[in-house]
Design an enzyme around this catalytic site. Structure first.
Site, short mmCIF file in Angstrom:
data_model
loop_
_atom_site.label_atom_id
_atom_site.label_comp_id
_atom_site.label_asym_id
_atom_site.label_seq_id
_atom_site.Cartn_x
_atom_site.Cartn_y
_atom_site.Cartn_z
N GLU A 99 5.40 -3.06 12.39
CA GLU A 99 4.33 -2.07 12.22
C GLU A 99 3.16 -2.83 11.63
OE1 GLU A 99 1.74 -0.02 10.45
OE2 GLU A 99 3.33 0.69 9.10
N ASN B 274 0.81 -1.23 0.00
CA ASN B 274 0.00 0.00 0.00
C ASN B 274 0.84 1.27 0.00
OD1 ASN B 274 0.77 -0.60 2.66
ND2 ASN B 274 -1.00 0.42 3.53
N CYS C 158 -2.83 1.76 6.89
CA CYS C 158 -2.94 1.19 8.23
C CYS C 158 -3.42 2.22 9.25
CB CYS C 158 -1.61 0.59 8.66
SG CYS C 158 -0.24 1.74 8.50
N GLU D 215 9.20 3.95 13.98
CA GLU D 215 9.87 4.30 12.74
C GLU D 215 9.78 5.81 12.54
OE1 GLU D 215 9.46 0.19 10.20
OE2 GLU D 215 8.13 1.86 9.67
#
Length: 514
Positions: free
Chosen positions: A285, A184, A319, A492
């Protein structure tokens, strides 16, 4: 319950029979980018490498084939790990400034080729071109950020309790990192990880998603042009069939010190189990189920704008997309009217390369089926379709607005990853927070309020790693990206992102004259 399930099945059968076409999607669109950005081989130890077979990369908007890419297997994955381990011995010796300059050149090249890189994203993922260009700029920003952070990896001198010794804390790179990325954000999820890894002095093996390998290979081409040394960055694309065996190598090889993965919570758990035997460092993640709360005091126009951006970006396939829209009773009806009008005005379904398109296809037909199933389930349990609701041809789904949604419906209990906006009514702040936190994941959450006390209470109460207050888009290289609960491990981006690729070594230097 039997009646509800039969209604769901009937609606799904009906949607399969109808499947209206998407007028603006033509099969004449072709991926045209300047050479040599369109790479189709793997990239191992500084060389473009073929595999025994190839797999097709498809345009999700048309189903047409874009390219055939080397289908790397465990042999290629092992060669890439060995190359990365060999290169680590020299790359870790580069000064921070030398690594910084390489990353900066990579950033410059990404910026220079941003239009072609965006086209690749649009064709292989379906993302509208304007959003794809935004991703490339976002992606490049991580290289810029970590080129700067490379020179700020500071250790510590600790005051010793003893007069005859000094205490030092050094930061050193962990080693080879396996980078496993999703479809994505096929560019940004690479640079967010690899930028930090290379800045720290680590080397990497990248396994891109099988749907979107072309973006990863284009980045490898630019990394080579930027002067990233042989073996420091490797890419092993592979098909869905080869993914388990390639993943096995990347997660179990003893030469790999670190795994960084973005994807589903279920897959993340599998990778963690594989990494456990060799006790590898891991950053995860994982999935989200973001609440988006609109309180009575909210600026409704700002809330509607935030909901539109958060929900329908990339056709709902992020997400951090808002998945459950919770609206307080006092503004519930007005919010529905305003968001419905915004959908009519601002959303257009089509091929991502068309300038007017805001809603591209979902990544494949399985994804479209999942959204259609959630809509059918909600309708069978009493939800009202105010906008959209139809499964279109191929992997397209109409942007859909549902009212009278309850927590019993699938769309409020599992991540959607599609253009579905389910709106729930709530009465009190406590009720909204309880609904928002009633999930085993906690990546992002959003709320809109002009009550300062409420803002502090709710921001602290939400069990998520990232909170947007009166803002629906919160990602930036400077921000710490990560979640609570089963949404992952580590962070991150930000100054903390580089720490995920560093070990802290304590040095006690004794025998000194007091």
């Amino acid at each position: 319950m039997a009646a509800s399930m039969s209604a769901v099945r009937a609606l799904r059968r009906l949607s399969r029979r109808l499947l209206p076409a998407v007028p603006s999607v033509r099969r004449t669109h072709s991926l045209d980018v300047s050479a040599p950005l369109l790479r189709t081989q793997g990239y191992i130890n500084g060389r473009w490498t073929s595999a025994a077979s190839v797999f097709p990369v498809l345009d999700p908007a048309t189903g047409g084939e874009l390219a055939r890419v080397a289908d790397c297997g465990p042999g290629e994955a092992k060669r890439a790990v060995d190359a990365a381990y060999g290169a680590f011995q020299s790359w870790k010796q580069f000064t921070a400034k030398e690594r910084s300059l390489v990353l900066r050149r990579w950033f410059d090249l990404m910026t220079e080729h941003k239009d072609d890189l965006a086209k690749i994203i649009t064709f292989e993922s379906g993302k509208p071109l304007s959003e794809a260009l935004g991703e490339i700029l976002y992606s490049a920003s991580f290289l810029e950020w970590f080129s700067e952070e490379a020179r700020r990896v500071y250790g510590d001198i600790v005051p010793s309790p003893f007069k005859d010794r000094k205490m030092l804390l050094l930061k050193q790179p962990v080693g080879v990192a396996s980078i496993i990325t999703p479809w994505n954000f096929p560019s940004a999820m690479i640079t967010r990880k690899v930028g930090a890894a290379l800045a720290a002095g680590c080397t990497v093996v990248i396994k891109p998603a099988e749907d979107t390998p072309l973006s990863a290979l284009a980045l490898a081409e630019l990394a080579e042009q930027a002067g990233v040394p042989e073996g420091v960055l490797n890419v092993v694309p592979c098909s869905r069939e080869n993914t388990p065996s390639v993943g096995q190598v990347l997660c179990t090889d003893p030469l790999v010190a670190k795994i960084s993965f973005t994807g589903s919570t279920a897959t993340g758990k599998v990778l963690l189990k594989m990494a456990a035997d060799t006790v590898k460092r891991a950053s995860m993640e994982l999935g989200g189920h973001a609440p988006f709360i609109v309180f009575n005091s909210a600026d409704l126009d700002r809330a509607v704008k935030g909901a539109m951006g958060s929900k329908f970006r990339n056709s709902g396939q992020t997400c951090v997309c808002s998945n459950r829209i919770l609206v307080q009773s006092g503004v519930y009806e007005v919010f529905l009217q305003k968001v419905g009008a915004a959908m009519d005005r601002d959303l257009k379904v089509g091929h991502g390369i068309e300038p007017s398109t805001t809603q591209g296809p979902l990544i494949n037909q399985r994804a479209a089926e999942k959204v259609a199933h959630q809509i059918a389930d909600a309708v069978s349990l009493g939800a009202k379709v105010l906008r959209g609701g139809s499964r279109l041809a191929g992997s397209f789904v109409e942007p859909t607005l549902l009212a009278d949604v309850t927590t019993a419906m699938l769309c409020t209990r599992e991540e959607t990853f599609g253009p579905l906006m389910p709106v729930l009514r709530f009465d009190t702040e406590e009720e909204a927070v309880a609904i928002a936190n009633a999930t085993n994941v906690g990546l992002a959450g959003y709320f809109f309020s002009q009550d300062v006390s409420q803002i502090w209470r709710v921001a602290e109460a939400l069990e998520v790693g990232m909170v947007g207050v009166n803002e629906g888009l919160l990602s930036a290289a400077e921000g710490a990206f990560g979640g609570y609960k089963q949404s992952g491990l580590g962070r991150e981006g930000s100054k903390y992102g580089i720490d995920e690729y560093l070990e802290v070594k304590y040095v006690c230097y004794g025998g000194l004259e007091p």
